[in-house]
Design a protein around this motif. Structure first.
Motif, PDB file in Angstrom:
ATOM      1  N   LEU A   6      -2.211   5.245   9.173  1.00  0.00           N
ATOM      2  CA  LEU A   6      -3.142   4.238   8.678  1.00  0.00           C
ATOM      3  C   LEU A   6      -3.103   2.984   9.547  1.00  0.00           C
ATOM      4  O   LEU A   6      -4.153   2.421   9.899  1.00  0.00           O
ATOM      5  CB  LEU A   6      -2.804   3.874   7.234  1.00  0.00           C
ATOM      6  N   GLY A  61       2.211   8.844   7.083  1.00  0.00           N
ATOM      7  CA  GLY A  61       0.894   8.433   6.613  1.00  0.00           C
ATOM      8  C   GLY A  61       0.674   6.946   6.802  1.00  0.00           C
ATOM      9  O   GLY A  61      -0.429   6.499   7.145  1.00  0.00           O
ATOM     10  N   ALA A  62       1.740   6.169   6.604  1.00  0.00           N
ATOM     11  CA  ALA A  62       1.640   4.722   6.784  1.00  0.00           C
ATOM     12  C   ALA A  62       1.362   4.371   8.248  1.00  0.00           C
ATOM     13  O   ALA A  62       0.515   3.518   8.558  1.00  0.00           O
ATOM     14  CB  ALA A  62       2.936   4.059   6.318  1.00  0.00           C
ATOM     15  N   ALA A  94      -7.653   4.520   3.917  1.00  0.00           N
ATOM     16  CA  ALA A  94      -6.834   5.385   3.063  1.00  0.00           C
ATOM     17  C   ALA A  94      -7.701   6.226   2.143  1.00  0.00           C
ATOM     18  O   ALA A  94      -7.421   7.417   1.920  1.00  0.00           O
ATOM     19  CB  ALA A  94      -5.865   4.532   2.249  1.00  0.00           C
ATOM     20  N   GLU A 109      -7.421  -0.076   2.712  1.00  0.00           N
ATOM     21  CA  GLU A 109      -7.855   0.697   1.540  1.00  0.00           C
ATOM     22  C   GLU A 109      -9.024   1.613   1.908  1.00  0.00           C
ATOM     23  O   GLU A 109      -9.051   2.786   1.520  1.00  0.00           O
ATOM     24  CB  GLU A 109      -8.269  -0.251   0.415  1.00  0.00           C
ATOM     25  N   ILE A 119       0.856  -1.185   0.000  1.00  0.00           N
ATOM     26  CA  ILE A 119       0.000   0.000   0.000  1.00  0.00           C
ATOM     27  C   ILE A 119       0.891   1.234   0.000  1.00  0.00           C
ATOM     28  O   ILE A 119       1.688   1.436   0.926  1.00  0.00           O
ATOM     29  CB  ILE A 119      -0.928   0.015   1.231  1.00  0.00           C
ATOM     30  N   TRP A 148       5.382   3.435   2.123  1.00  0.00           N
ATOM     31  CA  TRP A 148       4.521   2.287   1.828  1.00  0.00           C
ATOM     32  C   TRP A 148       4.373   1.386   3.046  1.00  0.00           C
ATOM     33  O   TRP A 148       5.134   1.458   4.004  1.00  0.00           O
ATOM     34  CB  TRP A 148       5.040   1.492   0.639  1.00  0.00           C
ATOM     35  N   PHE A 196      -6.784  10.015   3.082  1.00  0.00           N
ATOM     36  CA  PHE A 196      -5.744  10.578   2.224  1.00  0.00           C
ATOM     37  C   PHE A 196      -6.100  10.619   0.737  1.00  0.00           C
ATOM     38  O   PHE A 196      -5.415  11.313  -0.027  1.00  0.00           O
ATOM     39  CB  PHE A 196      -4.448   9.766   2.377  1.00  0.00           C
ATOM     40  N   THR A 221       1.729   5.077   0.443  1.00  0.00           N
ATOM     41  CA  THR A 221       1.177   6.045   1.391  1.00  0.00           C
ATOM     42  C   THR A 221       1.853   7.410   1.252  1.00  0.00           C
ATOM     43  O   THR A 221       2.886   7.541   0.604  1.00  0.00           O
ATOM     44  CB  THR A 221       1.378   5.546   2.841  1.00  0.00           C
ATOM     45  N   CYS A 276      -5.110   9.533  -1.848  1.00  0.00           N
ATOM     46  CA  CYS A 276      -3.966   8.841  -2.438  1.00  0.00           C
ATOM     47  C   CYS A 276      -2.701   9.618  -2.116  1.00  0.00           C
ATOM     48  O   CYS A 276      -2.754  10.777  -1.706  1.00  0.00           O
ATOM     49  CB  CYS A 276      -4.122   8.689  -3.955  1.00  0.00           C
ATOM     50  N   ALA A 277      -1.571   8.975  -2.321  1.00  0.00           N
ATOM     51  CA  ALA A 277      -0.290   9.681  -2.242  1.00  0.00           C
ATOM     52  C   ALA A 277      -0.086  10.481  -3.525  1.00  0.00           C
ATOM     53  O   ALA A 277      -0.777  10.275  -4.527  1.00  0.00           O
ATOM     54  CB  ALA A 277       0.838   8.671  -2.058  1.00  0.00           C
TER      55      ALA A 277
END
Length: 393
Positions: free
Chosen positions: A110, A106-107, A263, A260, A99, A248, A267, A101, A269-270
Motif C-alpha cells: 500500500l 500488505g502495508a 486499500a 483508504e 490503517i 498495520w 485488498f 492491513t 480489508c484484512a
C-alpha cells in the motif's frame, strides 16, 4: 495441442526469486528422505499465537463476525493500536491515522502504491530484506541499494542519503531493527536521516515490525521524530501471529484517504477474524506472555553470538533486535569460506543445518555473510552449533 506461453510484464525482470525458499525446499526433501534438519533459515518465531488470542478468535467466529470490515480496519483494533503507541513509546497517535492491513507485506505494498512514482528511485541499505526492493519494483520504481557495512551498522546513514540523492530519488525505505542483520538505526542517526529526507521533500517509509523485540535499549519509533513518516508494523513477529496475516500502518493525516482508496481496491480489508482476535494481544495476560517470549529470544541471542564467533563466523555488529545474526563467513575452517552460497549448501547437506546466504539481501554482502535465525529453541541452537563445529573441523 501445445499451449502458447503468455507474455509477462517487463517488470518481472526486476523481481528476483527468493533464495531462502529454495534452501527450504531442499531441506524439506532431505527430511522426507529421513534426515533430521535444524531450521535456522526462515524468519518465523517458533512460538504460536498466545492463548488469549486463540480464545478471542474462537469467540469471534462463534459470534459470526466473519464478514468484510471497513478497508481501514475495525475501529476497536485501530484504537487498541493507538493505545499501544501510548504505552510503548509515550506517543499520542490518533486512531484515525492507523490503517490495519493484510500483514506487513500488505502495508508495504500500500505504501509503495501510494508513494512510488513510475521511474522513481527509492534508497535503501544493502543488505536489506529482499521483498522491500521488489515492492518498489512492483510499482515500476527502482530500488537503489547503498552498500552499508559494519561501520554503518548495516544501515543507511544521513551522509549516504545526502550523497546519493539525485533528481530521480523520491524517498527512502528503511527497517529498524533490520532483517537480515538484527541491527537498529541509532535514534540520533535516524533523526538526521529524516531531516535530510524532509529537506528534499521526499518520503520515508520505516519498517518497524521488529521493534517489540528490542533488547538493549527502549525502541524509538520514527513517529517520535517526524509526523510525516509512514511506519509499518505487524502482528507477525513480536505477537507471534505470522500466518494470521495482519499488520498495520501509521500514516500522516493528509494521506489517510489516499491509502483508504487504494486499500479498498487492492485488498478490501484484512481478515475480520484475525482483527477481532488481535484485540486480545493488548490484554495484560497476553502482554505478559510476549514479555517472557522476548526475554527468551534475548537469551537465545546471548547464546548464539559467542557460539558463532567460536566457529569463526565473525559477528561484527551485535544484533540489538529481531531474531537474526549477520555473520561474516570468511574466517571459518572450510573450503567454502568466503563463498556464502557454497558454504550454506555444505551446512545443509553435510551438517543438516539451514542457514541463509547473503545473496538474498543484496550484492554488497552476498558472498561474505550468512544470516542466522535464532527463532528456534536453545536446544536446537546448541545442537546446530555442535554440528557446525564438527563440520569445520
Amino acid at each position: 495441442m501445445d499451449l502458447q506461453r503468455l507474455a509477462t510484464a517487463s517488470r518481472l525482470a526486476n523481481i528476483d526469486a527468493f533464495h531462502v525458499m529454495e534452501l527450504a525446499k531442499q531441506a524439506n526433501e532431505l527430511e522426507r528422505a529421513g534426515r533430521h534438519i535444524i531450521h535456522m533459515g526462515i524468519g518465523e518465531p517458533d512460538f504460536t499465537a498466545a492463548e488469549p488470542v486463540v480464545r478471542a478468535a474462537e469467540a469471534a467466529m462463534r459470534r459470526g463476525v466473519t464478514q468484510y470490515t471497513g478497508a481501514l480496519g475495525i475501529h476497536a483494533l485501530r484504537e487498541a493500536i493507538a493505545g499501544y503507541y501510548k504505552t510503548m513509546y509515550g506517543l499520542e497517535i490518533p486512531a484515525r491515522r492507523v490503517i490495519v492491513t493484510a500483514g506487513a507485506s500488505g502495508a508495504l505494498l500500500l505504501a509503495c502504491a501510494v508513494l512510488v512514482e513510475i521511474g522513481a528511485e527509492v534508497l535503501m541499505p544493502d543488505p536489506s530484506y529482499p521483498c522491500n526492493r521488489h515492492f518498489v519494483a512492483a510499482f515500476d520504481g527502482a530500488a537503489r541499494m547503498i552498500p552499508s557495512g559494519p561501520a554503518e551498522r548495516f544501515q543507511l546513514t544521513a551522509a549516504q542519503v545526502e550523497a546519493n540523492w539525485n533528481e530521480r530519488t523520491r524517498g527512502v525505505l528503511l527497517a529498524s531493527p533490520s532483517n537480515p542483520t538484527g541491527t537498529s538505526i541509532l535514534p540520533d542517526e535516524l533523526a538526521r536521516i529524516l531531516q535530510a529526507v524532509r529537506a528534499r521533500q521526499g518520503f520515508a517509509i520505516l519498517d518497524e515490525i521488529y521493534q517489540g523485540l528490542s533488547y538493549d535499549a527502549p525502541p524509538v519509533s520514527a513517529l517520535s521524530l517526524d509526523d510525516n513518516v509512514v511506519t509499518v508494523n505487524s502482528f507477525s513477529k513480536y505477537f507471534n501471529m505470522t500466518g494470521w496475516r495482519l499488520g498495520w500502518l501509521v500514516v500522516p493525516d493528509a494521506l489517510v484517504a489516499d491509502f483508504e482508496k487504494v486499500a479498498q481496491n487492492l485488498f478490501i480489508c484484512a481478515s475480520a477474524v484475525a482483527q477481532h482476535a488481535a484485540l486480545a494481544c493488548f490484554t495484560p495476560e497476553a502482554m505478559a506472555i510476549y514479555d517472557e517470549r522476548k526475554a527468551e529470544f534475548r537469551r537465545r541471542r546471548d547464546l548464539i553470538v559467542p557460539a558463532l564467533e567460536s566457529l569463526g563466523l565473525h559477528v561484527p555488529v551485535m544484533p540489538d533486535g529481531a531474531f537474526y545474526v549477520y555473520a561474516d563467513c570468511r574466517g571459518v575452517n572450510h573450503a567454502a569460506a568466503g563463498d556464502a552460497d557454497r558454504l550454506t549448501q555444505a551446512m545443509l547437506h553435510d551438517a543438516g543445518v539451514v542457514l541463509v546466504p547473503g545473496q538474498d539481501f543484496g550484492p554488497h554482502t552476498a558472498r561474505d555473510y550468512i544470516r542466522v535465525s535464532y527463532a528456534t529453541s536453545r536446544r536446537n541452537i546448541e545442537e546446530a552449533m555442535a554440528r557446525l563445529q564438527k563440520l569445520f573441523r
